[in-house]
Scaffold this active site. Sequence first.
Site, PDB file in Angstrom:
ATOM      1  CG  ASN A 156      -1.638   1.283   1.449  1.00  0.00           C
ATOM      2  OD1 ASN A 156      -1.638   1.983   0.713  1.00  0.00           O
ATOM      3  ND2 ASN A 156      -2.371   1.289   2.690  1.00  0.00           N
ATOM      4  CD  GLU A 164      -2.689   5.102   6.950  1.00  0.00           C
ATOM      5  OE1 GLU A 164      -2.726   5.340   5.816  1.00  0.00           O
ATOM      6  OE2 GLU A 164      -1.987   4.582   7.501  1.00  0.00           O
ATOM      7  CD  GLU A 178      -3.319  -3.065   7.254  1.00  0.00           C
ATOM      8  OE1 GLU A 178      -2.085  -3.312   7.012  1.00  0.00           O
ATOM      9  OE2 GLU A 178      -3.966  -2.035   7.087  1.00  0.00           O
ATOM     10  N   GLY A 202       2.686   1.779  10.760  1.00  0.00           N
ATOM     11  CA  GLY A 202       3.657   2.887  10.699  1.00  0.00           C
ATOM     12  C   GLY A 202       4.433   3.461  11.873  1.00  0.00           C
ATOM     13  CB  SER A 244       5.619  -2.053  11.891  1.00  0.00           C
ATOM     14  OG  SER A 244       4.980  -1.038  12.314  1.00  0.00           O
TER      15      SER A 244
HETATM   16  P1  PGA Z   1       3.142  -0.093   7.669  1.00  0.00           P
HETATM   17  O1  PGA Z   1       1.678   0.080   7.021  1.00  0.00           O
HETATM   18  O2  PGA Z   1       3.542  -1.419   7.108  1.00  0.00           O
HETATM   19  O3  PGA Z   1       4.118   1.217   7.308  1.00  0.00           O
HETATM   20  O4  PGA Z   1       2.777  -0.384   9.187  1.00  0.00           O
HETATM   21  C1  PGA Z   1       0.961  -0.877   6.926  1.00  0.00           C
HETATM   22  C2  PGA Z   1      -0.552  -0.503   6.476  1.00  0.00           C
HETATM   23  O5  PGA Z   1      -0.814   0.627   6.494  1.00  0.00           O
HETATM   24  O6  PGA Z   1      -1.161  -1.263   5.494  1.00  0.00           O
END
Ligand code: PGA
Length: 250
Positions: free
Chosen positions: A9, A97, A167, A173, A213
């Site tokens: 993504n 998000e 998730e 993040g 992450s």
């Molecule tokens: P990240 O994001 O790997 O940066 O934690 C995962 C996501 O938002 O799908």
Amino acid sequence: MRKQIVAGNWKMNNDSKQTKALLDELLAKRPQSTNTKIVIAPTFVNLQQAVEQAAGSNIIVAAQNMHQAESGAYTGEISVGMLKSINVNTVILGHSERRAYFGETNSILAEKVKTALKNNVTIIFCFGEELADRQSGNHFNVVETQLREGLFHITEEQWGSVVLAYEPVWAIGTGETASPEQAQEMHAFIRSLLRDNISSTVAENTSILYGGSVKPDNATEIFSKPDVDGGLIGGAALKADDFLAIVNAK
Ligand code: PGA
């Protein structure tokens, strides 16, 4: 056998030139005969060029979102038909998000799910608890509600076009990953929900990705868990070598 999938993504990163460069690198270095499905989700404005660039390869181009209405007066929005018209047949729905910053509720997501599946577009349906939910031990309830209200209204046949992405919001993040055991525990719970509420065939055949992450150095361990069928990758999907190392870890 469930599909194994690693999806990147890209969020609101990479302009047109950067999209081309990253995809060029992915195309050059990707494993060409892998059982793992490779998906990338660039921003809307670069989808068409990415589809054209990836044509004939084993990289699938997905959208990060779409509107629930098929057309109409929704300034700034993108419809399922627009995606299909440029050969985008996969869409991420319900990313945390979108839920947190753009007001996407379970009931809005239920509409988006309906519209996507009615149009034969595959969905990567995201859900997951916030830190406070996990700390209070409410994480299973939260996940169950997100699935029941957002997704469980579809027909059994439509489950063939659904990929789940668990998730935990506290791991996105942040550099903090759910432990492989925490991921497995939740994925097994999700599969049991599918078994009890939909069917054992759907439970067995639905891919459940983990996101939050995932990096080259933790992917192998997370992916080794029996109910983890791949990953949805944010930050690490922006570097070809890191993303492909994760693809190769599945
Ligand atoms: P990240 O994001 O790997 O940066 O934690 C995962 C996501 O938002 O799908």
